[in-house]
Write an enzyme that holds these catalytic residues in place. Structure first.
Site: not given
Ligand SMILES: CSC[C@H]1O[C@H](OP(=O)(O)O)[C@H](O)[C@@H]1O
Length: 366
Positions: A62, A257, A268
């Protein structure tokens, strides 16, 4: 509606603490998100290399949570007596910055945090604020804590601003996990307006797509919303079009992101699909992110979309679901062009198109 922020803080008491810093022995403690929702396991880290590995392996994930973790990873670079002079400490911090930045390529918060921590250290050494390594460690520890606190307050404000986009009885479609587990503070970005609405007694519910292949929706978003008594329904990723077509969704709220100056939203994989369908059906689509997620320098062609291990697609929790060795393409983010974005919700306000004009204006960044 007049909202008392301090009163709101008392009402929103997230149960999960994904990132903990233990002062007594300068240790970073992370809730291992790979094991949720069935096990709550914490790992302890004491150096930047293991911190970078934790980010790469998605023990913590995240964008804001990655940024906070990387900030503490910079503290760990000099916190355990491995450097005796300030010059050595700055060299060690420069190395730590490279190691941490190499952990994952897409989330802007990672690079924002390591740059902020390194600049803080260099300024403290150059202006004499840090007279020795011990004092520099304390300055950096305070800086990392400040980043955590700023993200917490930013998420509260995004919740307050986002409340404007929620009516009593609304259902919000989200994507992945952009909740408290993704930010490290326990509130979240995409779910911040939902948490604020719920805390104020406004009826709101969430539809959470499972979010293959890592299942952040099924394993994390559902877990944290249920823990806090917020109504949530799990669906398959393939059902997002149908729930919007059936009129079950009042708005789409996702995290991010990275967001570019012209409003391109990196999030995502699967977010672009939701945005296009929402645009076609006239459903508002909001990306919710703190200013630390914005990248006002890069262009779309500069941003690398992370591709991860093919076995994340070939298997679910280690169980094969496809023929061994099948070729796989596993991009874990996608990019949504600004035409599909109704507005961006930040801690400094809601940003509407034209984004290239209004992003710098609202964020107060040149
Ligand atoms: C609050 S930002 C969260 C954002 O990050 C996630 O990706 P990952 O789990 O691969 O780090 C996803 O894109 C979320 O929206």
């Amino acid at each position: 509606m007049r909202i008392d922020i301090e009163e709101l803080k008392n009402k929103i008491k997230p149960k999960l603490r994904p990132i903990i810093w233990r002062d007594e022995d300068n240790t970073l403690i992370l809730l291992d998100q790979r094991k949720l929702p069935f096990e709550e396991v914490y790992v302890e880290l004491r150096d930047p290399v293991s911190t970078a590995d934790a980010i790469r392996q998605m023990i913590v994930r995240g964008a804001p949570a990655i940024g906070i973790t990387a900030a503490y990873g910079m503290v760990l670079a000099i916190a355990h007596g491995n450097t005796s002079t300030l010059d050595e400490a700055l060299k060690e911090l420069a190395r730590a910055r490279e190691v941490l930045n190499a952990a994952r390529p897409t989330a802007q918060n990672l690079f924002w945090a390591t740059e902020r921590m390194y600049n803080r250290a260099r300024n403290a050494v150059n202006n004499g604020e840090a007279r020795n390594v011990k004092e520099l460690v304390e300055i950096l520890r305070r800086e990392a804590k400040a980043i955590f606190d700023e993200e917490f307050n930013a998420e509260l404000m995004m919740g307050v601003y986002g409340l404007e986009k929620i009516s009593d009885g609304d259902t919000i479609l989200t994507q992945c996990n952009a909740g408290g587990l993704a930010t490290g503070t326990g509130i979240g970005t995409a779910t911040a307006p939902v948490r604020v609405a719920h805390a104020l007694g406004i009826r709101v519910s969430v539809i959470a797509p499972e979010t293959r292949p890592w299942l952040q929706g099924a394993r994390l978003t559902v877990y944290e919303l249920m823990a806090d008594g917020i109504p949530v329904t799990l669906i398959t990723d393939t059902a997002v079009g149908y729930v919007m077509y059936k009129g079950m969704v009042n708005s789409v709220m996702v995290g991010a992101d990275r967001i570019l100056r012209d409003g391109h939203v990196y999030n995502k994989i699967g977010t672009f699909k939701e945005a296009v369908i929402a645009h076609e059906l006239g459903i508002p689509f909001y990306a919710i992110a703190p200013s630390s997620t914005f990248d006002l320098k890069s262009r779309v062609e500069d941003v690398r979309i992370e591709e991860r291990d093919p076995d994340e697609v070939r298997k679910i929790r280690g169980v094969p679901i496809a023929p061994e060795g099948v070729p796989v393409f596993n991009p874990v983010f996608d990019v949504t062009p600004p035409k599909y974005v109704t507005a961006l919700i930040t801690e400094k306000g809601i940003i509407y198109p034209p984004f290239d004009k209004n992003i710098p204006k609202v964020l107060g960044i040149a």
